[in-house]
Design a protein around this motif. Structure first.
Motif, PDB file in Angstrom:
ATOM      1  N   GLY A  15       0.819  -1.217   0.000  1.00 20.91           N
ATOM      2  CA  GLY A  15       0.000   0.000   0.000  1.00 20.91           C
ATOM      3  C   GLY A  15       0.849   1.262   0.000  1.00 20.91           C
ATOM      4  N   THR A  16       0.713   2.044  -1.052  1.00 16.45           N
ATOM      5  CA  THR A  16       1.479   3.279  -1.195  1.00 16.45           C
ATOM      6  C   THR A  16       0.506   4.418  -1.455  1.00 16.45           C
ATOM      7  OG1 THR A  16       3.345   2.063  -2.100  1.00 16.45           O
ATOM      8  CG2 THR A  16       3.289   4.423  -2.562  1.00 16.45           C
ATOM      9  N   LYS A  17       0.732   5.527  -0.752  1.00 17.52           N
ATOM     10  CA  LYS A  17      -0.122   6.695  -0.959  1.00 17.52           C
ATOM     11  C   LYS A  17       0.735   7.948  -1.071  1.00 17.52           C
ATOM     12  CE  LYS A  17      -3.903   9.187  -1.043  1.00 17.52           C
ATOM     13  NZ  LYS A  17      -4.830   9.112  -2.184  1.00 17.52           N
ATOM     14  N   ASP A  18       0.645   8.602  -2.207  1.00 18.46           N
ATOM     15  CA  ASP A  18       1.338   9.872  -2.401  1.00 18.46           C
ATOM     16  C   ASP A  18       0.307  10.992  -2.432  1.00 18.46           C
ATOM     17  OD1 ASP A  18       3.763   8.534  -2.719  1.00 18.46           O
ATOM     18  OD2 ASP A  18       3.496   8.331  -4.884  1.00 18.46           O
ATOM     19  N   TYR A  19       0.632  12.074  -1.787  1.00 18.11           N
ATOM     20  CA  TYR A  19      -0.189  13.286  -1.893  1.00 18.11           C
ATOM     21  C   TYR A  19       0.592  14.310  -2.697  1.00 18.11           C
ATOM     22  CZ  TYR A  19      -3.259  11.672   1.914  1.00 18.11           C
ATOM     23  OH  TYR A  19      -4.141  10.983   2.687  1.00 18.11           O
ATOM     24  N   GLY A  20      -0.090  15.006  -3.571  1.00 17.57           N
ATOM     25  CA  GLY A  20       0.561  16.061  -4.345  1.00 17.57           C
ATOM     26  C   GLY A  20       1.532  15.476  -5.358  1.00 17.57           C
ATOM     27  N   SER A  21       2.267  16.377  -6.040  1.00 16.03           N
ATOM     28  CA  SER A  21       3.222  15.900  -7.036  1.00 16.03           C
ATOM     29  C   SER A  21       4.381  16.888  -7.112  1.00 16.03           C
ATOM     30  CB  SER A  21       2.541  15.782  -8.408  1.00 16.03           C
ATOM     31  OG  SER A  21       1.973  17.018  -8.753  1.00 16.03           O
ATOM     32  N   ASP A  23       7.669  18.912  -6.425  1.00 18.55           N
ATOM     33  CA  ASP A  23       8.421  19.303  -5.232  1.00 18.55           C
ATOM     34  C   ASP A  23       7.622  19.133  -3.950  1.00 18.55           C
ATOM     35  OD1 ASP A  23      10.481  19.960  -6.833  1.00 18.55           O
ATOM     36  OD2 ASP A  23      10.215  22.156  -6.714  1.00 18.55           O
ATOM     37  N   THR A  24       6.301  19.241  -4.065  1.00 22.00           N
ATOM     38  CA  THR A  24       5.484  19.196  -2.850  1.00 22.00           C
ATOM     39  C   THR A  24       4.941  17.797  -2.574  1.00 22.00           C
ATOM     40  OG1 THR A  24       3.531  19.790  -4.113  1.00 22.00           O
ATOM     41  CG2 THR A  24       4.764  21.609  -3.097  1.00 22.00           C
ATOM     42  N   ALA A  25       5.380  16.790  -3.349  1.00 21.74           N
ATOM     43  CA  ALA A  25       4.853  15.433  -3.166  1.00 21.74           C
ATOM     44  C   ALA A  25       5.226  14.880  -1.796  1.00 21.74           C
ATOM     45  CB  ALA A  25       5.375  14.519  -4.257  1.00 21.74           C
ATOM     46  N   VAL A  26       4.287  14.215  -1.187  1.00 18.79           N
ATOM     47  CA  VAL A  26       4.519  13.568   0.106  1.00 18.79           C
ATOM     48  C   VAL A  26       4.138  12.101  -0.034  1.00 18.79           C
ATOM     49  CG1 VAL A  26       3.774  13.429   2.514  1.00 18.79           C
ATOM     50  CG2 VAL A  26       3.968  15.668   1.406  1.00 18.79           C
ATOM     51  N   ARG A  27       5.037  11.208   0.368  1.00 22.90           N
ATOM     52  CA  ARG A  27       4.689   9.782   0.388  1.00 22.90           C
ATOM     53  C   ARG A  27       4.172   9.463   1.786  1.00 22.90           C
ATOM     54  NH1 ARG A  27       7.279   5.312  -3.242  1.00 22.90           N
ATOM     55  NH2 ARG A  27       5.870   6.533  -4.548  1.00 22.90           N
ATOM     56  N   ALA A  28       2.861   9.385   1.932  1.00 26.16           N
ATOM     57  CA  ALA A  28       2.257   9.187   3.255  1.00 26.16           C
ATOM     58  C   ALA A  28       2.282   7.715   3.660  1.00 26.16           C
ATOM     59  CB  ALA A  28       0.814   9.713   3.263  1.00 26.16           C
ATOM     60  N   LEU A  29       2.153   6.811   2.688  1.00 24.32           N
ATOM     61  CA  LEU A  29       2.274   5.367   2.953  1.00 24.32           C
ATOM     62  C   LEU A  29       3.301   4.821   1.971  1.00 24.32           C
ATOM     63  CD1 LEU A  29      -1.465   4.210   3.314  1.00 24.32           C
ATOM     64  CD2 LEU A  29       0.111   4.938   5.130  1.00 24.32           C
ATOM     65  N   ASP A  30       4.226   4.004   2.490  1.00 17.11           N
ATOM     66  CA  ASP A  30       5.375   3.604   1.683  1.00 17.11           C
ATOM     67  C   ASP A  30       5.458   2.082   1.562  1.00 17.11           C
ATOM     68  OD1 ASP A  30       7.662   3.753   0.229  1.00 17.11           O
ATOM     69  OD2 ASP A  30       8.954   4.417   1.877  1.00 17.11           O
ATOM     70  N   GLY A  31       4.498   1.513   0.835  1.00 14.79           N
ATOM     71  CA  GLY A  31       4.566   0.072   0.562  1.00 14.79           C
ATOM     72  C   GLY A  31       4.186  -0.806   1.741  1.00 14.79           C
TER      73      GLY A  31
END
Ligand SMILES: Nc1ncnc2c1ncn2[C@@H]1O[C@H](COP(=O)(O)OP(=O)(O)OP(=O)(O)O)[C@@H](O)[C@H]1O
Ligand SMILES: [Mg+2]
Length: 246
Positions: A15-21, A23-31
């Motif tokens: 499960g991976t969740k990125d917010y934004g894209s 420079d402002t991208a945040v990986r909230a869930l990382d696999g």
């Protein structure tokens, strides 16, 4: 010897969740790989911003993963249409949030039965009475939310989540807005719902005492599960949190 397979109420794989894209991208869930066993009370802990709410929302189908897959009961929800996911949620999930999300113009009783009324499903009167009895709401059913204490309002929100006997209840900081006595009562009830009725509950909390009511804690850090603890006590949770640099 054969062992009984653990029944799963919800799963996540990669499960991976990125917010934004950009420079402002945040990986909230990382696999993340997560299994939520049926009839268990799972707590999710971790520092602010570690991805707890994101994990809860993606497991519950309120929000979509960027990559990976998740399931509720036997249904893989990844890739389903919005309408289909809404249906899976309605059929399987109860929610309890920190803000009680009660409808101000409806009585406690009407708030509790609202999800079933919307779904056109009859309320099981014996089950309703049992929940109300245990939650101590019997003499409050005709009151409006504004006429109830914070603890009573939160118990109405829990009754609303339980009344449909959902496969899973997801709770985000359910005791966060309550005084310690009301919070302990609520957590005690959630624990009873798991032990006595076989309810499955997944709860986000940052409170070691609240987490100690659970069967298992998943510790998140930077969108990853870094540890897990079974049969937690508040002291052991506190020690673990100190190691994590709180
Ligand atoms: N809608 C959003 N848009 C952009 N970034 C978001 C959004 N929601 C969450 N994030 C970011 O994703 C990360 C994880 O957030 P999340 O809300 O899951 O954390 P949390 O562990 O629940 O934190 P808290 O304990 O403060 O509630 C954080 O860096 C957060 O800023
Ligand atoms: Mg949160």
């Amino acid at each position: 010897m054969t062992s009984t397979p653990i029944e799963l109420a919800a799963t996540m794989r990669g499960g991976t969740k990125d917010y934004g894209s950009g420079d402002t991208a945040v990986r909230a869930l990382d696999g993340l790989d997560v299994d939520i066993a049926r009839h268990e009370f799972t707590a999710i802990m971790g520092p602010s911003g570690s991805g707890k709410s994101t994990l809860l929302h993606t497991l519950a189908g309120l929000d979509r993963l960027t990559a990976g897959q998740s399931s509720i009961a036997d249904t893989i929800i990844t890739g389903l249409s919005e309408a289909a996911i809404t249906q899976v949620r309605r059929d399987n999930i109860g929610f309890v949030f920190q803000s009680f999300n009660l409808i101000p113009s409806l009585s406690a009783k009407e708030n509790i039965t609202l999800p079933l009324d919307i779904a056109g499903v009859d309320v099981d009167p014996a089950w309703f009475d049992e929940i109300i009895g245990i939650l101590g709401l019997g003499d409050r059913l005709t009151h409006l939310p504004a006429e109830l204490s914070g603890g009573q309002q939160q118990r109405v929100a829990v009754a609303r989540a339980l009344v449909a006997r959902p496969e899973i209840i997801f709770a985000d900081e359910p005791s966060g807005n309550l005084d310690s006595k009301s919070g302990a009562e609520l957590l005690g009830f959630m624990r009873r719902a798991v032990k006595e009725f076989g309810q499955t509950i997944v709860m986000v909390t940052h409170d070691p005492t609240a987490a100690s009511y659970s069967d298992r804690i998943l510790f998140l850090e930077d969108g990853r599960i870094v540890d897990e603890m079974r049969e937690p006590t508040a002291d052991r949770v506190l020690d673990r949190m100190k190691q994590m640099g709180h």
